[in-house]
Motif scaffolding. Structure first.
Motif, short mmCIF file in Angstrom:
data_model
loop_
_atom_site.label_atom_id
_atom_site.label_comp_id
_atom_site.label_asym_id
_atom_site.label_seq_id
_atom_site.Cartn_x
_atom_site.Cartn_y
_atom_site.Cartn_z
N PRO A 47 -14.07 -24.63 16.97
CA PRO A 47 -14.33 -25.45 15.77
C PRO A 47 -13.92 -26.92 15.97
O PRO A 47 -14.64 -27.83 15.54
N ARG A 48 -12.79 -27.15 16.61
CA ARG A 48 -12.34 -28.54 16.83
C ARG A 48 -13.28 -29.23 17.81
O ARG A 48 -13.64 -30.40 17.64
N ALA A 49 -13.66 -28.53 18.86
CA ALA A 49 -14.58 -29.10 19.85
C ALA A 49 -15.93 -29.41 19.21
O ALA A 49 -16.52 -30.46 19.50
N ALA A 50 -16.41 -28.52 18.34
CA ALA A 50 -17.71 -28.71 17.71
C ALA A 50 -17.76 -30.02 16.93
O ALA A 50 -18.78 -30.71 16.91
N HIS A 51 -16.65 -30.37 16.31
CA HIS A 51 -16.56 -31.66 15.59
C HIS A 51 -16.80 -32.81 16.56
O HIS A 51 -17.59 -33.71 16.29
N HIS A 52 -16.12 -32.80 17.68
CA HIS A 52 -16.29 -33.87 18.67
C HIS A 52 -17.70 -33.87 19.25
O HIS A 52 -18.31 -34.92 19.43
N PHE A 53 -18.22 -32.68 19.55
CA PHE A 53 -19.57 -32.59 20.11
C PHE A 53 -20.58 -33.21 19.14
O PHE A 53 -21.45 -33.99 19.56
N GLN A 54 -20.48 -32.88 17.87
CA GLN A 54 -21.42 -33.41 16.88
C GLN A 54 -21.33 -34.93 16.78
O GLN A 54 -22.35 -35.62 16.73
N GLU A 55 -20.11 -35.45 16.76
CA GLU A 55 -19.94 -36.91 16.70
C GLU A 55 -20.54 -37.58 17.93
O GLU A 55 -21.15 -38.65 17.83
N MET A 56 -20.37 -36.95 19.09
CA MET A 56 -20.88 -37.52 20.33
C MET A 56 -22.40 -37.41 20.40
O MET A 56 -23.06 -38.28 20.98
N VAL A 57 -22.98 -36.38 19.80
CA VAL A 57 -24.44 -36.26 19.71
C VAL A 57 -24.98 -37.38 18.82
O VAL A 57 -25.94 -38.07 19.18
N GLN A 58 -24.34 -37.59 17.68
CA GLN A 58 -24.77 -38.65 16.76
C GLN A 58 -24.66 -40.03 17.40
O GLN A 58 -25.46 -40.91 17.11
N ALA A 59 -23.69 -40.21 18.29
CA ALA A 59 -23.51 -41.49 18.97
C ALA A 59 -24.45 -41.66 20.15
O ALA A 59 -24.48 -42.72 20.78
N GLY A 60 -25.20 -40.62 20.48
CA GLY A 60 -26.15 -40.72 21.59
C GLY A 60 -25.52 -40.50 22.95
O GLY A 60 -26.14 -40.80 23.97
N VAL A 61 -24.31 -39.96 23.00
CA VAL A 61 -23.64 -39.71 24.28
C VAL A 61 -24.02 -38.33 24.80
O VAL A 61 -24.21 -38.15 26.00
N LEU A 62 -24.12 -37.35 23.90
CA LEU A 62 -24.46 -35.99 24.28
C LEU A 62 -25.80 -35.59 23.67
O LEU A 62 -26.21 -36.11 22.64
N ALA A 63 -26.44 -34.64 24.34
CA ALA A 63 -27.63 -33.99 23.80
C ALA A 63 -27.31 -32.51 23.68
O ALA A 63 -26.59 -31.95 24.51
N MET A 64 -27.84 -31.89 22.64
CA MET A 64 -27.65 -30.46 22.44
C MET A 64 -28.93 -29.75 22.85
O MET A 64 -30.03 -30.22 22.56
N ALA A 65 -28.77 -28.62 23.52
CA ALA A 65 -29.91 -27.81 23.93
C ALA A 65 -29.57 -26.34 23.70
O ALA A 65 -28.41 -25.97 23.74
N ILE A 66 -30.58 -25.54 23.46
CA ILE A 66 -30.39 -24.09 23.32
C ILE A 66 -30.95 -23.46 24.60
O ILE A 66 -32.11 -23.66 24.93
N ARG A 67 -30.07 -22.73 25.28
CA ARG A 67 -30.47 -22.04 26.51
C ARG A 67 -29.99 -20.60 26.45
O ARG A 67 -28.78 -20.37 26.31
#
Length: 94
Positions: A47-67
């Motif tokens: 849950p804590r990591a998901a918060h950071h991941f979402q913020e980083m996706v919104q900032a354009g640093v990360l992309a999310m993919a379903i595999r």
């Protein structure tokens, strides 16, 4: 330092665990990692990591993919991340 690199460096400095996330993803390669593995490798609860991941996706640093039914994260700005982390390492700011 370029504008994108400067902004990224400041973002990584503001929340140091994000620099750890970026380092793990750089090491993982261009395919990224499933969220569960990424959280475990960074020492965060999911849950804590998901918060950071979402913020980083919104900032354009990360992309999310379903595999294979797994949520995975990949660095979008690998070069800028590498340069920002290099700057942090060389300046002793991290």
């Amino acid at each position: 330092m370029e504008t994108q690199e400067s902004a990224l460096t400041l973002a990584l400095l503001a929340v140091p665990v994000r620099a750890v996330i970026c380092r793990v993803l750089l090491e993982a390669g261009e395919d990224g990692l499933p969220a569960v593995d990424l959280a475990r490798l960074t020492g965060l609860t999911l849950p804590r990591a998901a918060h950071h991941f979402q913020e980083m996706v919104q900032a354009g640093v990360l992309a999310m993919a379903i595999r294979e039914r797994h949520v995975c994260y990949v660095l979008k700005a690998r070069r800028a991340v590498r340069e920002a982390l290099g700057y942090l390492d060389s300046s002793g700011l991290d």
